[in-house]
Design a protein around this motif. Structure first.
Motif, mmCIF file in Angstrom:
data_model
loop_
_atom_site.group_PDB
_atom_site.id
_atom_site.type_symbol
_atom_site.label_atom_id
_atom_site.label_comp_id
_atom_site.label_asym_id
_atom_site.label_seq_id
_atom_site.Cartn_x
_atom_site.Cartn_y
_atom_site.Cartn_z
ATOM 1 N N MET A 299 39.743 49.614 34.045
ATOM 2 C CA MET A 299 39.849 49.108 35.338
ATOM 3 C C MET A 299 41.059 48.452 35.456
ATOM 4 S SD MET A 299 35.979 47.577 34.841
ATOM 5 C CE MET A 299 35.778 46.775 36.609
ATOM 6 N N LEU A 300 41.709 47.852 34.648
ATOM 7 C CA LEU A 300 42.983 47.122 34.661
ATOM 8 C C LEU A 300 44.282 48.329 35.318
ATOM 9 C CD1 LEU A 300 43.011 44.634 32.134
ATOM 10 C CD2 LEU A 300 42.954 44.107 34.706
ATOM 11 N N MET A 301 44.133 49.313 34.618
ATOM 12 C CA MET A 301 44.947 50.700 34.936
ATOM 13 C C MET A 301 44.756 51.348 36.152
ATOM 14 S SD MET A 301 45.808 52.119 30.966
ATOM 15 C CE MET A 301 47.091 53.140 31.492
ATOM 16 N N GLY A 302 43.431 51.318 36.631
ATOM 17 C CA GLY A 302 43.116 52.048 37.471
ATOM 18 C C GLY A 302 42.976 53.621 37.569
ATOM 19 N N LEU A 397 38.411 42.440 39.017
ATOM 20 C CA LEU A 397 39.041 41.727 40.180
ATOM 21 C C LEU A 397 40.201 42.849 40.667
ATOM 22 C CD1 LEU A 397 40.314 38.248 40.920
ATOM 23 C CD2 LEU A 397 42.022 39.932 40.824
ATOM 24 N N ALA A 398 40.770 43.362 39.346
ATOM 25 C CA ALA A 398 41.744 44.234 39.758
ATOM 26 C C ALA A 398 41.119 45.558 40.443
ATOM 27 C CB ALA A 398 42.406 44.767 38.454
ATOM 28 N N LYS A 399 40.067 45.972 40.149
ATOM 29 C CA LYS A 399 39.638 47.222 40.573
ATOM 30 C C LYS A 399 38.952 46.982 42.142
ATOM 31 C CE LYS A 399 35.511 50.238 39.983
ATOM 32 N NZ LYS A 399 34.344 50.780 39.203
ATOM 33 N N GLN A 400 38.384 45.594 42.372
ATOM 34 C CA GLN A 400 37.994 45.410 43.629
ATOM 35 C C GLN A 400 39.277 45.156 44.723
ATOM 36 O OE1 GLN A 400 35.501 42.085 44.012
ATOM 37 N NE2 GLN A 400 34.663 42.436 45.813
ATOM 38 N N ALA A 401 40.176 44.533 44.316
ATOM 39 C CA ALA A 401 41.357 44.210 45.011
ATOM 40 C C ALA A 401 42.076 45.513 45.385
ATOM 41 C CB ALA A 401 42.404 43.310 44.123
ATOM 42 N N CYS A 402 42.214 46.620 44.549
ATOM 43 C CA CYS A 402 42.699 47.979 45.013
ATOM 44 C C CYS A 402 41.764 48.279 46.116
ATOM 45 C CB CYS A 402 42.961 48.784 43.800
ATOM 46 S SG CYS A 402 44.343 48.291 42.510
ATOM 47 N N SER A 403 40.546 48.260 45.985
ATOM 48 C CA SER A 403 39.719 49.027 46.908
ATOM 49 C C SER A 403 39.824 48.365 48.342
ATOM 50 C CB SER A 403 38.285 48.760 46.566
ATOM 51 O OG SER A 403 37.553 47.706 46.305
ATOM 52 N N SER A 520 31.845 29.327 40.956
ATOM 53 C CA SER A 520 30.655 30.296 41.004
ATOM 54 C C SER A 520 29.968 30.613 39.536
ATOM 55 C CB SER A 520 31.446 31.686 41.417
ATOM 56 O OG SER A 520 30.208 32.675 41.668
ATOM 57 N N HIS A 521 29.149 31.404 39.386
ATOM 58 C CA HIS A 521 28.382 31.586 38.250
ATOM 59 C C HIS A 521 28.745 33.170 37.905
ATOM 60 C CE1 HIS A 521 24.786 33.065 39.810
ATOM 61 N NE2 HIS A 521 24.774 32.323 40.647
ATOM 62 N N SER A 522 28.451 33.344 36.608
ATOM 63 C CA SER A 522 28.873 34.724 35.999
ATOM 64 C C SER A 522 27.877 35.895 36.817
ATOM 65 C CB SER A 522 28.447 34.712 34.659
ATOM 66 O OG SER A 522 27.229 34.459 34.231
ATOM 67 N N GLY A 523 26.734 35.375 37.134
ATOM 68 C CA GLY A 523 25.716 36.504 37.835
ATOM 69 C C GLY A 523 26.238 36.942 39.207
ATOM 70 N N LEU A 524 26.854 35.827 39.937
ATOM 71 C CA LEU A 524 27.375 36.413 41.331
ATOM 72 C C LEU A 524 28.741 36.957 41.076
ATOM 73 C CD1 LEU A 524 26.834 33.047 43.254
ATOM 74 C CD2 LEU A 524 25.602 35.460 43.496
ATOM 75 N N ALA A 525 29.356 36.619 40.036
ATOM 76 C CA ALA A 525 30.894 37.404 39.633
ATOM 77 C C ALA A 525 30.542 38.723 39.361
ATOM 78 C CB ALA A 525 31.490 36.612 38.511
ATOM 79 N N SER A 526 29.489 39.028 38.931
ATOM 80 C CA SER A 526 29.352 40.768 38.504
ATOM 81 C C SER A 526 28.832 41.481 39.643
ATOM 82 C CB SER A 526 28.183 40.650 37.510
ATOM 83 O OG SER A 526 28.511 39.964 36.230
ATOM 84 N N TRP A 527 28.323 40.820 40.819
ATOM 85 C CA TRP A 527 27.771 41.193 41.894
ATOM 86 C C TRP A 527 27.788 40.233 42.875
ATOM 87 C CZ3 TRP A 527 24.583 41.366 45.908
ATOM 88 C CH2 TRP A 527 24.448 42.295 46.706
#
Length: 552
Positions: A299-302, A397-403, A520-527
């Motif tokens: 994911m970091l490398m895309g 974060l890296a994956k979502q940022a690129c999208s 935030s908390h980990s549950g929301l950070a996942s989705w």
């Protein structure tokens, strides 16, 4: 110049500056590109020069040329000196060839700078250094002298600060160009470079590699305006000399470099020429995030899963990266991989292994944090659930940022995310789990990440917040980053979030320090992901703050 003179000048330049590519060679020689190309081709046909392929994440693939043993003997004969005298005069001995090949990625960027300087002012001579603070020195055609200092990605802050301090000892050129890996370390180096007694110019390494001499990428330590290369050179008014480095007692002629790089037993010093840019990027990422899961690295490398396997296979075959099983499959650099990056960046191999080695102290025992030799690597493995959580957040974060159209400017692991600052009469620090910078258009957003698993009591929460209150009470956040970074705090559950927000409100009101907190908390950070509407400010309310480009 006649054809013969161009051939001789080409051989001289390649002896003084081994591993130039053809465009760089043309620039430093002051001859047309076509003439340089023809000269190199003719010398290669005669067996006087050879070449190897090289590429980095910053520079596209090219062929870099160097004199063969026959070429060195021919040049010594033409210059009227013995071969040993030639080896002492130029960096073409067996030892020097090994050093330059180990640093080849850094050498390529410095040659890019040198060729830009040559295009503007011409270069009379060039000098590499082994152990002095300078990486290289340049004498311009008008007699002015310029030094080059590069900070590598894996070089730690303290070691680089000592290099700058050592610049003040002994002779100095008329000016020094500093190449830094990112904006944050450039800002840190500005404070140090301001004490150098000659003009200092600083730039981010990728800008030097990508942009031409007219692009304003250079900065003075005390001025925010950016300068082009010609204006930067204008601050060097002359004076100064290039320091001399003690010569070795022996200068051994180099053996010709084998051109078949497919063998697994490739010498360490040939690996920078063997590895592809994607492999070098993977090495840097595994170095930054030890014990990273392959999925997070992907994911970091895309890249796709298949592409990741293609990238990792030659790294594993070369003994640079190893796969281990510890609550899932994980990746870590071997001692050989650590040494490769340390030599590239002029860092201590011994210190790198002492801190980051994943080797087992006792090979008879299984992998366990107590059995890992590297001090910091051992600490990360001991807290592997926390380590994996940070990796997962940064990868998502890296994956979502690129999208979403963000450019990933910088993602720093814990050992580079820390910031030291003066508060009152004491030296203080913050030690976040990560730091990042994203950019979209003209908007830049940066953040610190704190992934909290232990701060469950109000007193512990207040202790965790105290360093940030001190940091944001000073001018350092803006000085370090140009903007105020957000502080992202992620807990395991929403109950801890409510308690922390209450403590944060109390502490910020008590100290009257505004910390840009988002919780935030980990549950929301996942989705729906780190950049979604999952964050709460310290004023409370439902999680709704989004980090999407339209709202940052």
């Amino acid at each position: 110049m006649s054809t013969g003179e161009i051939h001789l000048e080409t051989l001289r330049r390649l002896a003084a500056m081994p591993f130039l590519d053809r465009l760089e060679l043309a620039a430093v020689s002051g001859v047309p590109d076509r003439s340089s190309y023809n000269a190199v081709a003719a010398l290669e046909r005669q067996g006087l020069v050879a070449s190897l392929s090289h590429a980095t994440a910053l520079l596209r693939q090219t062929r870099r040329y160097f004199p063969t043993g026959a070429g060195l003997r021919r040049l010594a004969e033409v210059e009227g000196m013995t071969l040993e005298q030639l080896l002492r005069r130029h960096p073409v001995s067996a030892r020097w060839r090994r050093i330059l090949l180990e640093r080849l990625d850094a050498v390529a960027v410095i040659y890019r700078l040198a060729s830009s300087i040559a295009a503007l002012k011409g270069i009379a001579s060039f000098r590499w250094y082994r152990g002095l603070p300078l990486d290289a020195g340049i004498v311009l055609n008008d007699g002015r002298t310029v030094g080059v200092v590069r900070q590598g990605l894996t070089a730690d802050r303290t070691g680089f600060a000592k290099r700058i301090w050592r610049l003040r000892e002994g002779e100095l050129p008329g000016g020094v160009f500093f190449l830094l890996p990112d904006e944050v370390r450039l800002r840190h180096a500005r404070r140090l470079a301001a004490k150098v007694p000659v003009p200092a110019l600083l730039s981010v390494e990728c800008n030097v590699a990508w942009f031409g001499p007219d692009h304003p990428v250079w900065q003075l330590p005390s001025v925010n305006a950016s300068l082009g290369l010609e204006a930067a050179l204008g601050h060097n008014k002359g004076g100064g000399v290039l320091p001399a480095e003690p010569q070795t007692l022996r200068a051994t002629p180099p053996l010709d470099i084998p051109l078949n790089f497919s063998e697994r037993k490739t010498p360490d010093w040939l690996l920078p020429a063997l590895l592809k840019p994607a492999g070098k990027l993977a090495l840097d990422l595994v170095s930054d995030w030890p014990w990273i899961a392959p999925e997070h690295l992907r994911m970091l490398m895309g890249v796709s899963q298949g592409r990741l396997s293609q990238v990792l296979l030659p790294l594993a075959d070369a003994g640079l990266v190893e796969r281990v099983s510890c609550k899932g499959q994980r990746l870590a650099l071997t001692d050989r991989g650590l040494a490769l990056l340390a030599r590239r960046d002029r860092a201590s191999v011994g210190v790198a292994r002492k801190r980051w080695s994943a080797a087992l102290n006792d090979l008879r025992k299984p992998l366990d944090w107590r059995n890992v030799s590297g001090r910091r690597s051992r600490q990360l493995l001991r807290n592997i659930e926390h380590t994996a959580a940070v990796h997962g957040f940064m990868a998502a974060l890296a994956k979502q940022a690129c999208s979403l159209g963000w450019e990933i400017v910088q993602l720093d692991p814990p050992h580079r995310a820390s910031r030291h600052f003066r508060h009152g009469d004491r030296l203080r620090a913050i030690h976040p789990d990560a730091f990042g910078v994203l950019r979209r258009g003209g908007a830049t957003w940066s953040f610190f990440l704190e992934w909290e698993r232990r701060a469950v009591r109000p007193t512990t929460m207040a202790d965790r917040l105290a360093p940030y209150l001190r940091y944001y009470s000073t001018h350092r956040p803006a000085d370090d980053h140009g903007i105020q970074p957000a502080v992202l705090v992620v807990f395991d559950d929403d109950l801890a979030v409510d308690h922390f927000l209450r403590v944060a409100r109390e502490e910020t009101e008590r100290t009257r320090v505004d910390v840009p907190l988002l919780v935030s908390h980990s549950g929301l950070a996942s989705w729906p992901g780190p950049l979604g509407g999952i964050w709460q400010s310290r004023y409370g309310g439902e999680p709704s703050v989004s980090l999407t480009p339209s709202e940052v």
